[in-house]
Design an enzyme around this catalytic site. Structure first.
Site, mmCIF file in Angstrom:
data_model
loop_
_atom_site.group_PDB
_atom_site.id
_atom_site.type_symbol
_atom_site.label_atom_id
_atom_site.label_comp_id
_atom_site.label_asym_id
_atom_site.label_seq_id
_atom_site.Cartn_x
_atom_site.Cartn_y
_atom_site.Cartn_z
ATOM 1 N N GLN A 112 0.869 -1.196 -0.076
ATOM 2 C CA GLN A 112 -0.036 0.000 -0.036
ATOM 3 C C GLN A 112 0.913 1.188 0.000
ATOM 4 O O GLN A 112 1.530 1.586 0.987
ATOM 5 C CB GLN A 112 -1.003 -0.148 1.165
ATOM 6 C CG GLN A 112 -1.795 1.430 1.506
ATOM 7 C CD GLN A 112 -2.700 1.444 -0.007
ATOM 8 O OE1 GLN A 112 -3.501 0.411 -0.153
ATOM 9 N NE2 GLN A 112 -2.733 2.359 -0.659
ATOM 10 N N GLY A 113 0.947 2.042 -1.081
ATOM 11 C CA GLY A 113 1.693 3.162 -1.314
ATOM 12 C C GLY A 113 1.033 4.324 -1.130
ATOM 13 O O GLY A 113 -0.180 4.447 -0.461
ATOM 14 N N LYS B 103 -0.260 -1.760 -4.833
ATOM 15 C CA LYS B 103 -0.033 -2.967 -5.628
ATOM 16 C C LYS B 103 0.144 -4.343 -5.035
ATOM 17 O O LYS B 103 0.520 -4.236 -3.844
ATOM 18 C CB LYS B 103 1.538 -2.526 -6.050
ATOM 19 C CG LYS B 103 1.511 -1.372 -6.841
ATOM 20 C CD LYS B 103 2.968 -1.249 -7.407
ATOM 21 C CE LYS B 103 3.047 0.080 -8.543
ATOM 22 N NZ LYS B 103 4.526 0.076 -9.002
ATOM 23 N N THR C 40 5.656 29.421 -19.940
ATOM 24 C CA THR C 40 5.689 29.172 -18.717
ATOM 25 C C THR C 40 5.442 27.561 -18.281
ATOM 26 O O THR C 40 6.113 26.924 -17.504
ATOM 27 C CB THR C 40 4.613 29.828 -17.888
ATOM 28 O OG1 THR C 40 4.977 31.172 -18.118
ATOM 29 C CG2 THR C 40 4.690 29.632 -16.419
ATOM 30 N N THR D 261 -0.368 6.433 -3.272
ATOM 31 C CA THR D 261 -1.414 6.819 -4.305
ATOM 32 C C THR D 261 -2.041 5.547 -4.502
ATOM 33 O O THR D 261 -3.297 5.899 -5.052
ATOM 34 C CB THR D 261 -0.852 7.693 -5.394
ATOM 35 O OG1 THR D 261 0.296 6.810 -6.062
ATOM 36 C CG2 THR D 261 -0.054 8.886 -4.798
ATOM 37 N N SER E 177 8.650 0.898 4.894
ATOM 38 C CA SER E 177 8.746 -0.633 4.657
ATOM 39 C C SER E 177 8.980 -0.520 3.147
ATOM 40 O O SER E 177 9.329 -1.601 2.505
ATOM 41 C CB SER E 177 7.568 -1.265 5.199
ATOM 42 O OG SER E 177 6.126 -0.632 4.663
ATOM 43 N N ASP E 178 8.275 0.330 2.323
ATOM 44 C CA ASP E 178 8.553 0.248 1.002
ATOM 45 C C ASP E 178 10.264 0.629 0.400
ATOM 46 O O ASP E 178 10.678 -0.403 -0.316
ATOM 47 C CB ASP E 178 7.656 1.274 0.085
ATOM 48 C CG ASP E 178 7.903 2.847 0.697
ATOM 49 O OD1 ASP E 178 8.284 2.925 1.906
ATOM 50 O OD2 ASP E 178 7.350 3.646 -0.208
ATOM 51 N N ARG E 179 10.681 1.432 1.308
ATOM 52 C CA ARG E 179 12.132 1.775 1.000
ATOM 53 C C ARG E 179 12.966 0.431 1.366
ATOM 54 O O ARG E 179 13.966 -0.071 0.651
ATOM 55 C CB ARG E 179 12.609 2.878 1.670
ATOM 56 C CG ARG E 179 12.091 4.040 1.444
ATOM 57 C CD ARG E 179 12.393 5.293 2.340
ATOM 58 N NE ARG E 179 13.979 5.441 2.205
ATOM 59 C CZ ARG E 179 14.510 6.225 3.208
ATOM 60 N NH1 ARG E 179 13.875 6.856 4.290
ATOM 61 N NH2 ARG E 179 15.711 6.236 3.061
ATOM 62 N N ASP F 121 14.094 5.072 -6.297
ATOM 63 C CA ASP F 121 12.863 4.804 -6.402
ATOM 64 C C ASP F 121 11.972 6.272 -6.429
ATOM 65 O O ASP F 121 12.005 7.174 -5.622
ATOM 66 C CB ASP F 121 12.350 4.149 -4.945
ATOM 67 C CG ASP F 121 10.640 3.666 -5.298
ATOM 68 O OD1 ASP F 121 10.074 4.197 -6.060
ATOM 69 O OD2 ASP F 121 10.319 2.991 -4.389
#
Length: 242
Positions: free
Chosen positions: A7-8, A13, A173, A10, A94-96, A117
């Site tokens: 669970q990230g 997965k 711009t 956004t 935990s994702d890192r 990442d």
């Protein structure tokens, strides 16, 4: 068979995996109990699950997994991993950690590693040739940079879709914003890689995250792109804890 849940910030997965590889992947805005139940029913051979979240812990989901599977691991500061960690585990996402384990599992032995990442934030993680995770740095991701420029200024627009991937100088711009943010990020990544390879020419670099493919095409340095590096690493952590 293993169920892998990441669970990230956004998206969520999910993967079905054997001991060695991911065999099927899903993406959800958020993994509901209904979605999880359908996945469990569709894969009756599942025997274990691992759950990682950078947001709040979904206790009902963990309860469902515990009811349906013999073994469930939730990644936290106490979860065993197959390398030495010098980073403060209480504050380490935990994702890192999973990305580091994934890259370490894929890379040739005795090679210095850099794991990049790129998503909401862009992280740079260092692993030594002897298998020690030295730590890492966190920087704003591409769209976070664009959102900050919009938020902290009066007239700069918010760019939500980056179609222009040129690294030249903008003549509007919108071009100036997109090219400035992207060029800064590319220089940053290339700079980290060059700095490491000036000391360790054979260092291996893995790139993952939502912007990985676009970034890889613009880098001057050679890298390996692994879109599912975090899921792969979580599967390795699960196997290590069996």
């Amino acid at each position: 068979m293993n169920l892998i849940i990441d669970q990230g910030n956004t998206v969520c997965k999910v993967a079905i995996a054997t001991e060695e590889e991911l065999v099927q992947c899903y993406t959800f805005p958020h993994l509901s109990l209904r979605d999880a139940g359908q996945i469990l029913s569709a894969h009756p051979s599942l025997e274990a699950a691992i759950y990682s979240s950078v947001a709040r812990v979904d206790k009902p989901l963990l309860g469902l997994l515990s009811e349906r599977l013999p073994s469930v691991v939730m990644v936290d500061e106490h979860t065993a991993v197959p390398l030495e960690v010098e980073y403060d585990r209480k504050r380490l996402g935990s994702d890192r950690l999973a990305a580091v384990v994934g890259a370490y599992s894929l890379a040739p032995r005795e090679r210095e590693l850099l794991i990049v990442d790129s998503g909401t934030a862009i992280t740079f993680e260092r692993v030594t040739s002897s298998g020690t995770y030295l730590g890492g740095n966190i920087s704003p991701g591409l769209y976070t940079r664009l959102k900050a420029l919009n938020h902290f200024t009066s007239r700069l627009p918010l760019l939500s879709d980056l179609k222009d991937t040129s690294l030249g100088y903008g003549t509007t711009t919108q071009e100036a914003l997109s090219r400035g943010a992207l060029r800064g990020l590319i220089y940053e990544v290339d700079g980290y890689i060059r700095s490491l390879r000036s000391l360790h020419p054979e260092a291996v670099v893995y790139l993952t995250g939502g912007d990985a493919q676009m970034i890889q095409e613009l880098l001057e340095e050679d890298v390996y792109v692994e879109p599912n590096l975090v899921l792969f690493g979580l599967n390795k952590i699960l196997e290590y804890n069996k």
